[in-house]
Design a protein around this motif. Structure first.
Motif, PDB file in Angstrom:
ATOM      1  N   ILE A 145       0.855  -1.194   0.000  1.00  0.00           N
ATOM      2  CA  ILE A 145       0.000   0.000   0.000  1.00  0.00           C
ATOM      3  C   ILE A 145       0.885   1.237   0.000  1.00  0.00           C
ATOM      4  CG2 ILE A 145      -1.806   1.246   1.236  1.00  0.00           C
ATOM      5  CD1 ILE A 145      -2.663  -1.402   2.470  1.00  0.00           C
ATOM      6  N   ASP A 146       0.597   2.183  -0.879  1.00  0.00           N
ATOM      7  CA  ASP A 146       1.363   3.417  -0.948  1.00  0.00           C
ATOM      8  C   ASP A 146       0.967   4.355   0.187  1.00  0.00           C
ATOM      9  OD1 ASP A 146       2.551   2.443  -3.217  1.00  0.00           O
ATOM     10  OD2 ASP A 146       1.121   3.413  -4.578  1.00  0.00           O
ATOM     11  N   PHE A 147       1.878   5.272   0.494  1.00  0.00           N
ATOM     12  CA  PHE A 147       1.632   6.255   1.539  1.00  0.00           C
ATOM     13  C   PHE A 147       0.522   7.214   1.111  1.00  0.00           C
ATOM     14  CE2 PHE A 147       2.596  10.562   3.131  1.00  0.00           C
ATOM     15  CZ  PHE A 147       2.373  10.338   4.481  1.00  0.00           C
ATOM     16  N   GLN A 148      -0.448   7.420   1.985  1.00  0.00           N
ATOM     17  CA  GLN A 148      -1.561   8.333   1.723  1.00  0.00           C
ATOM     18  C   GLN A 148      -1.348   9.617   2.519  1.00  0.00           C
ATOM     19  OE1 GLN A 148      -3.837   7.769  -0.545  1.00  0.00           O
ATOM     20  NE2 GLN A 148      -3.021   5.703  -0.965  1.00  0.00           N
ATOM     21  N   PRO A 149      -1.025  10.725   1.841  1.00  0.00           N
ATOM     22  CA  PRO A 149      -0.766  11.979   2.577  1.00  0.00           C
ATOM     23  C   PRO A 149      -2.053  12.534   3.174  1.00  0.00           C
ATOM     24  CG  PRO A 149      -0.767  12.360   0.202  1.00  0.00           C
ATOM     25  CD  PRO A 149      -0.879  10.878   0.393  1.00  0.00           C
ATOM     26  N   PRO A 150      -1.933  13.410   4.176  1.00  0.00           N
ATOM     27  CA  PRO A 150      -3.127  14.052   4.740  1.00  0.00           C
ATOM     28  C   PRO A 150      -3.884  14.823   3.665  1.00  0.00           C
ATOM     29  CG  PRO A 150      -1.211  14.414   6.144  1.00  0.00           C
ATOM     30  CD  PRO A 150      -0.708  13.798   4.882  1.00  0.00           C
ATOM     31  N   PRO A 151      -5.202  14.754   3.678  1.00  0.00           N
ATOM     32  CA  PRO A 151      -5.963  15.360   2.570  1.00  0.00           C
ATOM     33  C   PRO A 151      -6.129  16.875   2.650  1.00  0.00           C
ATOM     34  CG  PRO A 151      -7.446  14.285   4.115  1.00  0.00           C
ATOM     35  CD  PRO A 151      -6.062  14.003   4.616  1.00  0.00           C
ATOM     36  N   LEU A 152      -6.093  17.458   3.849  1.00  0.00           N
ATOM     37  CA  LEU A 152      -6.410  18.884   4.007  1.00  0.00           C
ATOM     38  C   LEU A 152      -5.155  19.728   3.801  1.00  0.00           C
ATOM     39  CD1 LEU A 152      -8.725  18.608   7.149  1.00  0.00           C
ATOM     40  CD2 LEU A 152      -9.375  18.571   4.724  1.00  0.00           C
ATOM     41  N   HIS A 153      -4.692  19.791   2.560  1.00  0.00           N
ATOM     42  CA  HIS A 153      -3.450  20.520   2.295  1.00  0.00           C
ATOM     43  C   HIS A 153      -3.638  22.035   2.478  1.00  0.00           C
ATOM     44  CE1 HIS A 153      -1.748  16.805   0.822  1.00  0.00           C
ATOM     45  NE2 HIS A 153      -2.754  16.665  -0.033  1.00  0.00           N
ATOM     46  N   GLY A 154      -4.809  22.558   2.089  1.00  0.00           N
ATOM     47  CA  GLY A 154      -5.037  24.002   2.235  1.00  0.00           C
ATOM     48  C   GLY A 154      -4.989  24.435   3.684  1.00  0.00           C
ATOM     49  N   TRP A 155      -5.695  23.711   4.529  1.00  0.00           N
ATOM     50  CA  TRP A 155      -5.660  24.041   5.954  1.00  0.00           C
ATOM     51  C   TRP A 155      -4.254  23.892   6.520  1.00  0.00           C
ATOM     52  CZ3 TRP A 155      -9.107  26.520   8.775  1.00  0.00           C
ATOM     53  CH2 TRP A 155     -10.443  26.546   8.338  1.00  0.00           C
ATOM     54  N   ALA A 156      -3.549  22.843   6.098  1.00  0.00           N
ATOM     55  CA  ALA A 156      -2.188  22.632   6.601  1.00  0.00           C
ATOM     56  C   ALA A 156      -1.284  23.801   6.248  1.00  0.00           C
ATOM     57  CB  ALA A 156      -1.624  21.329   6.029  1.00  0.00           C
ATOM     58  N   ILE A 157      -1.371  24.276   4.993  1.00  0.00           N
ATOM     59  CA  ILE A 157      -0.520  25.389   4.581  1.00  0.00           C
ATOM     60  C   ILE A 157      -0.937  26.674   5.287  1.00  0.00           C
ATOM     61  CG2 ILE A 157       0.121  26.834   2.615  1.00  0.00           C
ATOM     62  CD1 ILE A 157      -0.045  24.349   0.864  1.00  0.00           C
ATOM     63  N   ALA A 158      -2.238  26.916   5.419  1.00  0.00           N
ATOM     64  CA  ALA A 158      -2.704  28.151   6.074  1.00  0.00           C
ATOM     65  C   ALA A 158      -2.270  28.195   7.536  1.00  0.00           C
ATOM     66  CB  ALA A 158      -4.226  28.242   5.961  1.00  0.00           C
ATOM     67  N   ILE A 159      -2.514  27.116   8.258  1.00  0.00           N
ATOM     68  CA  ILE A 159      -2.126  27.093   9.677  1.00  0.00           C
ATOM     69  C   ILE A 159      -0.610  27.135   9.809  1.00  0.00           C
ATOM     70  CG2 ILE A 159      -2.165  25.674  11.766  1.00  0.00           C
ATOM     71  CD1 ILE A 159      -4.919  24.711  10.934  1.00  0.00           C
ATOM     72  N   GLY A 160       0.107  26.416   8.931  1.00  0.00           N
ATOM     73  CA  GLY A 160       1.564  26.442   8.992  1.00  0.00           C
ATOM     74  C   GLY A 160       2.130  27.817   8.729  1.00  0.00           C
ATOM     75  N   VAL A 161       1.563  28.524   7.736  1.00  0.00           N
ATOM     76  CA  VAL A 161       2.038  29.883   7.460  1.00  0.00           C
ATOM     77  C   VAL A 161       1.770  30.788   8.655  1.00  0.00           C
ATOM     78  CG1 VAL A 161       1.615  31.923   6.048  1.00  0.00           C
ATOM     79  CG2 VAL A 161       1.885  29.688   4.960  1.00  0.00           C
ATOM     80  N   GLY A 162       0.585  30.655   9.254  1.00  0.00           N
ATOM     81  CA  GLY A 162       0.275  31.478  10.421  1.00  0.00           C
ATOM     82  C   GLY A 162       1.229  31.219  11.573  1.00  0.00           C
TER      83      GLY A 162
END
Length: 684
Positions: A145-162
């Motif tokens: 089984i391949d690695f499945q990345p977290p789906p909420l990339h937009g939220w991840a980038i927004a919170i990470g930038v903040g």
């Protein structure tokens, strides 16, 4: 003193604000990590939450500094008053240093204790999170089984930038305040703030690269990396704690707490790092290098030089090199333009154009059937060659010697074999179009799995038509050549763009449970050969013992067979006697045990003959003696007989008449126990 009091009050307020800001950022990160299924965000949020005690302890210490300054102001005012001169107030004056004692206790015991707890929490939680991340990576490696990345990339980038922006700006603000001596403890706050900023930046970079390149390596390994980051911060705190124990102390000066990370403080204040580097350069060269015009020119132009370096690196993407053993494909905006031969390629800069290369001359391998043996030592039929051998058995026809006239046509046998298939990519464009790319670390995996499935089906179908004795015998290489031709035809039908180089069949053996039956045949053949060798050795040994040499013994046996033939043919007596003499001469000349026995027999015959002849001559002499003097002969014979009879008899001569003698058989001489009188009875 009044200014110090206000400064500590401001530092207390800033510490509480830092506590609130970091708590809000950590909670936001934790909520996203739990709802979005992002283990990296969860690990980062835990690391940020563990930094909250640092802000809380700083607020408490700064508040205690403020109380100590107020106490110092009151003490100074009291000493300046007339009440201090009265003896009744002397004890009251001695109680004016309570807050100073508490402050000293906090620096001596409270901050080191918080540092140890902080270090232990960072190291312990970091190890737990690292073990969880490693277990997840191990399961992904063992499964298909391949690695499945977290789906909420937009939220991840927004919170990470903040988190990154707020954390870094706040860290820079705190680091600027920490330049003042009274606020030097705020270095620890800037360290935990910049740690939060780094965690947010790592989350932003990993998710952005996945969106841009669809490569998930950073997201896959980010939880483990953040766990190692936590362990490193905790280890540095422990090291600082040990160094503080041996660092000399000055009166009235407080040491930096162990949870104040020097590395993170440098990141929060890079200007301090530049100043430290300048001081180091000046120290190494022995004069003020940082004051020279060249150094100042470089310092003023460092931004422009950095931009120029970035542009130069970007301009280098205009060129690509295809190695001699590779084939390249030129892609412009994701579309295939042409195939590129080995050499230098000029193209559009990244990311508008890329060159995909593949080692076309290198041979790739497909494993059909059982895997190659993964055990040390001898590889036998009775042991498993690999772990998956039982699951990869081939069905084929029974051997020709096992077939019977009434046998059912559905009989099949099981066989294990390793069928390695080596191929090379002849047409890279067709090969890449065969299937989509696999995971980032193995882009060729999907195509290899597809080719393996096709090759496995063809090999299984072809082997099912062959007999067991053909696979175990010398026909194996011919079968491998047939499979190679069939595979090439099948791959050509699929437009796979590959060329089959080699197909081998190795490690062929029956199913493990029937292997002992095959070995029994070989063992019996070996036992038969051993018995034959033993019999031949015994025959040679016996022939050599009897006739001295095996060759001579065989000649004697041949002559004996001829003698038997003469007897059966009723040959004449002279012929038989001549053959007997010839045999005796051969045996005698051989010098073996038979010759020894014949020599012994001849010696015994002559000894017996001469003994009997001497007895006959002696008897004739005795007869002549008797005839010459009969009385003398008889007397002589009588005396000889008596001498022979009395040879072992004791004779005792005694002067006494009728003695009674007791013989003691244990003694060498007789024991005369008593003498008989004339009136006694005769001796018994």
């Amino acid at each position: 003193m009044n200014a110090d009091h206000l400064s500590y009050k401001r530092a207390t307020t800033v510490s509480l604000v830092g506590l609130a800001v970091q708590a809000v950022l950590a909670v936001l990160m934790l909520i996203y990590g739990r709802l979005g299924g992002d283990p990296a965000a969860t690990t980062g949020a835990i690391a940020m939450l563990l930094g909250l005690p640092v802000w809380a302890s700083l607020a408490l210490v700064f508040h205690q500094h403020r109380l100590e300054r107020l106490e110092a102001l009151e003490t100074e005012a009291y000493r300046a008053s007339t009440a201090a001169q009265a003896s009744v107030f002397e004890q009251a004056g001695a109680d004016q240093t309570v807050q100073a004692g508490k402050l000293a206790w906090m620096h001596r015991w409270f901050l080191p204790a918080v540092s140890l707890l902080f270090a232990a929490a960072m190291v312990g939680v970091g190890i737990v999170r690292f073990l969880d991340a490693r277990e997840t990576l191990r399961k992904l490696g063992e499964s298909s089984i391949d690695f499945q990345p977290p789906p909420l990339h937009g939220w991840a980038i927004a919170i990470g930038v903040g988190v990154a922006v707020i954390g870094f700006i706040f860290a820079r603000f705190i680091a600027g305040m920490a330049k003042e001596r009274v606020w030097s403890l705020l270095h620890a706050g800037s360290a935990v703030a910049v740690a939060a900023a780094l965690i947010g930046a790592a989350q932003v970079v990993s998710h952005f690269l996945f969106i841009a390149t669809r490569k998930s390596e950073l997201l896959q390994y980010l939880p483990a990396a953040l766990a190692v980051f936590m362990i490193a911060i905790g280890a540095e705190a422990l090291l600082n704690f040990v160094l503080n124990l041996y660092r000399p102390r000055r009166a009235g000066e407080y040491q930096r707490p162990a949870f104040d990370s020097r590395v993170l403080s440098f990141i929060a204040a890079p200007d301090r790092l530049a100043a430290s580097l300048s001081e180091a350069v000046n120290y190494q060269f022995g004069f003020d290098v940082s004051s020279t015009w060249f150094y100042r020119l470089i310092a003023r132009s460092v931004g422009s030089l950095f931009i120029l370096g970035v542009l130069a690196i970007w301009a280098m993407s205009l060129f690509a090199v295809v190695k001699p053993d590779e084939t390249g494909l030129l892609l412009v905006n994701g579309k295939l333009v042409r195939t590129v031969d080995p050499g230098l390629v000029i193209k559009y800069p990244w990311p508008f154009s890329t060159v995909v290369t593949f080692p076309s001359s290198a041979a790739a391998r497909l494993n059909i059937g059982a895997q190659a043996p993964n055990k040390d030592g001898p590889i036998l039929w009775t042991t498993e060659h690999s772990e998956d051998e039982k699951d990869r058995l081939f069905l084929l026809q029974p051997a020709a010697v096992d077939r019977r006239a009434d046998a059912r046509s559905g009989d099949l046998v099981l066989m294990a074999a390793e069928v390695p298939v080596l191929y090379r990519v002849a047409d890279l464009q067709k090969y890449l179009a065969l299937a989509q790319d696999g995971p980032g670390d193995a882009p060729d995996k999907t195509r290899q799995d597809f080719l393996t499935s096709v090759a496995s089906g063809l090999v299984i179908r072809h082997v099912a038509t062959r007999r067991l004795d053909e696979m175990l015998g010398p026909d194996r290489s011919a079968i491998a050549d047939e499979i190679k031709s069939l595979l090439q035809s099948e791959f050509d039908k699929l437009n796979a763009g590959v060329q089959v180089i080699f197909v081998g069949i190795s490690g062929v053996h029956p199913e493990q449970s029937v292997a002992p039956a095959f070995e029994a045949v070989v063992q019996k053949d070996q036992r038969r050969e051993a018995l034959i060798e033993q019999s031949q050795a015994f025959a040679i040994r016996e022939l050599a013992r009897v006739a001295g040499e095996a060759g001579r013994a065989r000649n004697i046996i041949a002559e004996l067979d001829r003698y038997e033939s003469l007897k059966n043919e009723n040959a004449s007596e002279p012929q038989r006697l001549e053959q007997e003499q010839k045999i005796l001469d051969l045996i005698t000349n051989a010098g073996g045990e038979a010759a020894s026995l014949i020599a012994d027999a001849r010696a015994y015959r002559w000894e017996r003959h001469m003994s009997l002849r001497s007895q006959a001559v002696r008897a004739d002499g005795r007869v002549a003696s008797y005839r010459a003097a009969p009385l003398y002969y008889k007397a002589a014979e009588f005396v000889e007989a008596m001498r022979t009879a009395l040879k072992q008899t004791r004779v005792i001569i005694s002067p006494f008449p009728n003695p009674r003698i007791d013989l003691n058989k244990e003694e060498s001489e007789p024991n005369i126990s008593s003498l008989a009188s004339p009136s006694d009875k005769p001796a018994q």
